[in-house]
Design an enzyme around this catalytic site. Structure first.
Site, PDB file in Angstrom:
ATOM      1  N   ARG A  31       5.173  10.863   5.827  1.00  0.00           N
ATOM      2  CA  ARG A  31       4.128  10.448   5.264  1.00  0.00           C
ATOM      3  C   ARG A  31       4.074   8.864   4.925  1.00  0.00           C
ATOM      4  O   ARG A  31       4.843   8.151   5.541  1.00  0.00           O
ATOM      5  CB  ARG A  31       3.773  11.201   4.003  1.00  0.00           C
ATOM      6  CG  ARG A  31       4.533  10.961   2.748  1.00  0.00           C
ATOM      7  CD  ARG A  31       3.839  11.530   1.622  1.00  0.00           C
ATOM      8  NE  ARG A  31       2.573  10.949   1.389  1.00  0.00           N
ATOM      9  CZ  ARG A  31       2.211   9.805   0.695  1.00  0.00           C
ATOM     10  NH1 ARG A  31       3.225   8.934   0.551  1.00  0.00           N
ATOM     11  NH2 ARG A  31       0.919   9.538   0.532  1.00  0.00           N
ATOM     12  N   GLY A  40      -4.398   0.429  21.375  1.00  0.00           N
ATOM     13  CA  GLY A  40      -2.773   0.500  21.582  1.00  0.00           C
ATOM     14  C   GLY A  40      -2.511   1.956  21.408  1.00  0.00           C
ATOM     15  O   GLY A  40      -1.407   2.301  21.767  1.00  0.00           O
ATOM     16  N   GLY A  65      -8.060  12.149  13.037  1.00  0.00           N
ATOM     17  CA  GLY A  65      -9.224  11.352  13.945  1.00  0.00           C
ATOM     18  C   GLY A  65      -9.618  12.496  15.017  1.00  0.00           C
ATOM     19  O   GLY A  65     -10.855  12.630  15.504  1.00  0.00           O
ATOM     20  N   HIS A  79       0.955  -1.359  -0.026  1.00  0.00           N
ATOM     21  CA  HIS A  79       0.147  -0.036  -0.013  1.00  0.00           C
ATOM     22  C   HIS A  79       0.850   1.232  -0.015  1.00  0.00           C
ATOM     23  O   HIS A  79       0.476   2.418   0.207  1.00  0.00           O
ATOM     24  CB  HIS A  79      -0.765  -0.027   1.349  1.00  0.00           C
ATOM     25  CG  HIS A  79      -1.608  -1.344   1.698  1.00  0.00           C
ATOM     26  ND1 HIS A  79      -0.946  -2.029   2.483  1.00  0.00           N
ATOM     27  CD2 HIS A  79      -2.645  -1.778   0.941  1.00  0.00           C
ATOM     28  CE1 HIS A  79      -1.805  -3.127   2.743  1.00  0.00           C
ATOM     29  NE2 HIS A  79      -2.828  -2.969   1.827  1.00  0.00           N
ATOM     30  N   HIS A 123      -8.926   9.641   5.039  1.00  0.00           N
ATOM     31  CA  HIS A 123      -9.962   9.744   6.209  1.00  0.00           C
ATOM     32  C   HIS A 123     -11.096  10.507   5.854  1.00  0.00           C
ATOM     33  O   HIS A 123     -12.378   9.810   6.632  1.00  0.00           O
ATOM     34  CB  HIS A 123      -8.840  10.426   7.467  1.00  0.00           C
ATOM     35  CG  HIS A 123      -9.605  10.809   8.384  1.00  0.00           C
ATOM     36  ND1 HIS A 123      -9.646   9.793   9.691  1.00  0.00           N
ATOM     37  CD2 HIS A 123     -10.421  11.681   9.161  1.00  0.00           C
ATOM     38  CE1 HIS A 123     -10.505  10.213  10.734  1.00  0.00           C
ATOM     39  NE2 HIS A 123     -10.797  11.427  10.415  1.00  0.00           N
ATOM     40  N   GLY A 124     -11.291  11.461   5.298  1.00  0.00           N
ATOM     41  CA  GLY A 124     -12.472  12.224   4.935  1.00  0.00           C
ATOM     42  C   GLY A 124     -13.523  11.216   4.347  1.00  0.00           C
ATOM     43  O   GLY A 124     -14.599  10.911   4.913  1.00  0.00           O
TER      44      GLY A 124
END
Lengths: 571, 571
Positions: A540, A484, A555, A217, A399-400
């Site tokens: 990143r 975690g 978040g 990924h 995320h959005g």
């Protein structure tokens, strides 16, 4: 480059539909993914695999006799939700218990673990084997932190064969672990990949260069180098793996291995054959016997160009299992007797669960909860681009979109439950399930857990007290901590903890819900703002790299936005 | 983009080596390609397929029980040579005769036809079925001119199944033709492809656009359009094919078809599944029953991004054959009993042919011939870039490389034969064989034919007279004319004909060989020069488009260069 889609948001779903339409002889669609078209023989261990979509033939392409019984298929590059895993496991299970297996990524661990917990709670024996074959992803001393890449195939095939031969859950698990312990992979990438509808590739590799050990990924690898010749690449791959011979292989000379040269999507078979030509000679020169070589695409990464070499170091036990026939949409070996298998008739199942009892005041609260989700949905829709932008600083920029997918599903579920007369707890729990089911990935699992935990403190009768809500927030905080992450990791925890603590303190002082929430929301917002300043320092593409939580993402901002939005209800 | 190779000139060879190394359980390497690892059962029709390399799994990946017995594997995008086809057919044949099948391209037709002729001459029954499924490549009224693309699979599988079931050559041929008559494909492309080592793609498609009906080697299609949605593409493909229902399909509603959605190399499986989802619905809406849908890579075009839809319109006979099990490296269906098959022990075969008798004066001529090849080799090496440049104007730019490959092989063979005491005819014939074997493609076949024909007029005794050489040139001219090109097509014929005619006229006037050749060479050079001026007017990328010869290329220039070079021997 990806070119063909309808609405990119529907891509994964439509892909599964098309996959099932083309492979109806092998698989049937179940909620959360696919299961074999034929019933699991009674008492056979149900072997369930899964992960994000975009890795075909992993994971749906590997479902069929001799291999998996079902595959939970998440969104693009996103873990399937707990509900998805659970639903596929239930469709596949038939009295022999369930073995779950998947590549070692944070979101997958979260959701498969949760599913395991729920299966066990329901009295179904369940074990898990995570695949950790990628030698580039962590040091030898921390093998459990390694990611799973094309070694999926050797572990899956071993487990599937053991299940097929009637081994019990303990034995299938033992053999799958053994295969994982004896599987090592090393990969290189020549280009990034682009998700459907994306304007930009998810990541890039400089032209003429290749990234060593880059994750499937785009997780960071070991650096770049110029692309060598095909022979040079073969030498690099073999050398790396001969430095990583599993500890219990007594002698390299004379050892028997299954080599898997895997293509990531855009590498041509012809190129892989030229590379394999030299790999075969190098193994031979090292005195290693290649058994049943594999050259092809087994675990891809969308349209990424790259390849990895996997070696499964056989022992007698593993080699004997390796002879088992397999018949799946994308992978076939030997011959398989399917005459005893019974086709499952598919129906338009999913009968709606009945809504439990509730009193009028709890129903009133439920309507307020539904109204809150209306507000939240609007809030996230407004901020989706900004959240994506923030996430792209340190993560993969989704995320959005993930929040949007989750909140839309949750809002619809809350509306539906409230309109059907559900109480507060049921309404919020339904919304929680819908969120984690539709959003998938890590954030879907976390939001589902938060809302579900709070729901457990609301009840379906009466109006919840400030103390009950405080207790719910506190429990949610504790549950998320169990994943975690700690404060300072630049995650939602950074805002959730001050929110819960402030609310509890104000409630303890005798404040009403509205006042307590206002202060709690402000505390969350201040914490999120502090997080934002730190995000750019995190580097990143760590998103899929960390095993456990602790992945920086916006978040905290999402949580603060939702907390502030809720204040509109009290005005 | 292609990234991995060693010496690009060795790519195809090394690819076959690696392919065989990885798939030794299925195939063995034979001269010219691969044959099954197990012997063809006695009396079974040997089904031999083939074509250029770069289309994996076509063609080597489709060799195994239930499908092909052997595959002739040419160079990249170049037809296998006659010798390659012949050699694979001989390795596969075991008393049941040979069916040859391949996509309808000029070079393939030339070489497979020549191989068929030679097999028949050797008493081995041989038939040929060319695949012509691409509806975009010629009008309905000229189906025989259409190219073969992914429809290869349905024709091959039908023929392989019929052979497996013990049908005789006539019946296997009839069924393969029937499958071809009932197979139609339509394709689109989103990008070109790049051959190993090439700086530039072979052709390009404008970004955001797709080319309708573009050939798998970049042959011209029907124009460009913007890339539609996945559903839009499904609609386009199905619509095109429903306009092309084969004449003997009585009723579309209720018809049964095998749909094959083929990826050309860089299109992701996931994208194809999204497209197939809509195809399945459209077929259903048209009342057509999809049988055993195929979504995957069956005939690729290096790293080209694109896809084609093939429909095989079944009848009872074809559908019954379709149930036959297949087990090949890249394609498996159903189950196959291999217990009766006998593995062929591979040995380091290729024992050298003995050189026949010759007298001293013919041996002297043979040494001169070898010296001529030394000169020719140097000449082509010097001009390889220029010939490539000229070819790129109207063709695919590989003329120089092809000539170089051929002349190097021919020079080595001529040297070897002359040193081993061969006479003139044997030396030239050996060189001719080596040329066409190594160069492959159309020009390899033609040069092989020219030199072989002339060799037939030289004898292995005495010094050939000017008249004998004139007769040889005349016969070569006639043989090449049989391939279909005429003067003015901008091919080697433009120079060969004046060369032969001028030489014959001077010889008839009593001129010596040196004088006659000088005038002949000048005539060829003048003709080639005239051809060059016309090349730019021919348009590009027709190279694979034309079925028969008549493809503009710098063949006249090559011939003129060689004719002039020979003059150095007479000085």
């Amino acid at each position: 480059m990806t070119r063909l889609w309808n609405d990119p948001a529907d891509f994964a779903d439509e892909m599964i539909d098309g996959f099932v339409a083309a492979n109806g002889r092998y698989v049937r669609r179940v909620s959360g993914g696919v299961a074999r078209a034929t019933a699991t023989p009674e008492g056979q261990v149900a072997f369930v695999i899964g992960g994000g979509s975009g890795h075909y033939p992993a994971f749906g392409g590997l479902v069929g006799p001799g291999l998996a019984h079902g595959a939970a298929m998440g969104n693009l590059f996103a873990s399937p939700s707990t509900q998805q895993v659970l639903s596929v496991a239930r469709a596949a299970e038939n009295g022999g218990g369930v073995l779950l297996s998947y590549g070692n990524y944070a979101g997958d661990v979260l959701n498969f673990d949760a599913a395991q917990e729920q299966l066990r709670a329901a009295g179904i024996p369940c074990e898990t084997v995570t695949v950790t074959d990628d030698v580039a992803s962590a040091d030898k001393s921390e093998i459990h932190k390694r990611r799973g890449i094309a070694g999926d195939l050797t572990v899956f095939r071993t487990a599937g064969a053991a299940a097929e031969r009637g081994a019990d859950l303990e034995e299938v698990t033992r053999l799958a672990r053994r295969a994982n312990d004896r599987t090592r992979s090393f990969g290189v990438a020549f280009s990034g990949c682009s998700l459907p509808g994306a304007e930009e590739p998810l990541f890039e590799v400089a032209p003429g260069h290749m990234a060593l050990g880059l994750g499937i990924h785009g997780e960071p690898g070991l650096g770049d180098t110029e692309i060598p010749t095909a022979d040079g690449l073969a030498e690099l791959l073999v050398t790396r793996l001969l430095e990583e011979v599993p500890g219990d292989v007594a002698e390299v000379r004379g050892a028997r291995v299954v080599p898997v040269l895997n293509g990531l999507g855009s590498l041509k078979y012809e190129e892989m054959f030229v590379v394999y030509r030299r790999i075969a000679r190098l193994l031979d020169e090292a005195g290693i016997v290649a058994v049943d070589p594999h050259v092809g695409e087994y675990c891809t990464s969308f349209d990424m160009a790259g390849t990895s070499l996997t070696l499964l170091w056989l022992d007698d036990e593993l080699e004997e299992l390796w002879e088992t026939g397999v018949d799946t949409p994308a992978y076939r070996r030997g011959s398989v007797d399917t005459s005893h298998l019974v086709r499952v008739e598919t129906s338009d199942e999913e009968s709606e669960d009945a809504i439990g009892d509730a009193d009028d005041s709890s129903r009133e609260v439920a309507r307020t909860i539904a109204a809150a989700f209306d507000l939240w949905r609007a809030t996230i829709d407004e901020n989706v681009d900004e959240l994506g932008r923030l996430d792209a600083i340190a993560g993969d920029g989704d995320h959005g979109i993930g929040m949007q997918r989750g909140i839309h599903a949750a809002q619809a579920a809350a509306r539906d439950a409230a309109e059907r007369g559900a109480g507060a707890a049921t309404t919020l729990a339904r919304a929680a399930d819908a969120w984690s089911d539709r959003a998938g990935g890590t954030s879907g699992a976390i939001w589902g857990a938060i809302l579900d935990t709070i729901a457990g403190h609301l009840g379906d009768e009466g109006v919840p007290s400030p103390d009950a809500i405080a207790a719910g927030l506190e429990a949610a905080k504790t549950r998320v901590a169990g994943f975690g992450a700690v404060v300072g990791d630049k995650t939602l925890v950074d805002a959730l903890n001050p929110l819960a603590e402030t609310f509890a303190a104000r409630a303890a002082d005798g404040a009403g819900i509205a006042d307590a929430w206002r202060e709690a929301a402000d505390a969350a917002t201040a914490a999120a703002a502090a997080t934002a300043d730190l995000l750019p320092q995190m580097g990143r593409a760590r998103a899929h790299h960390e095993k456990a939580l602790g992945i920086p993402d916006p978040g905290a901002h999402s949580l603060a936005l939702l907390a502030q939005a809720l204040l509109q209800l009290t005005q």
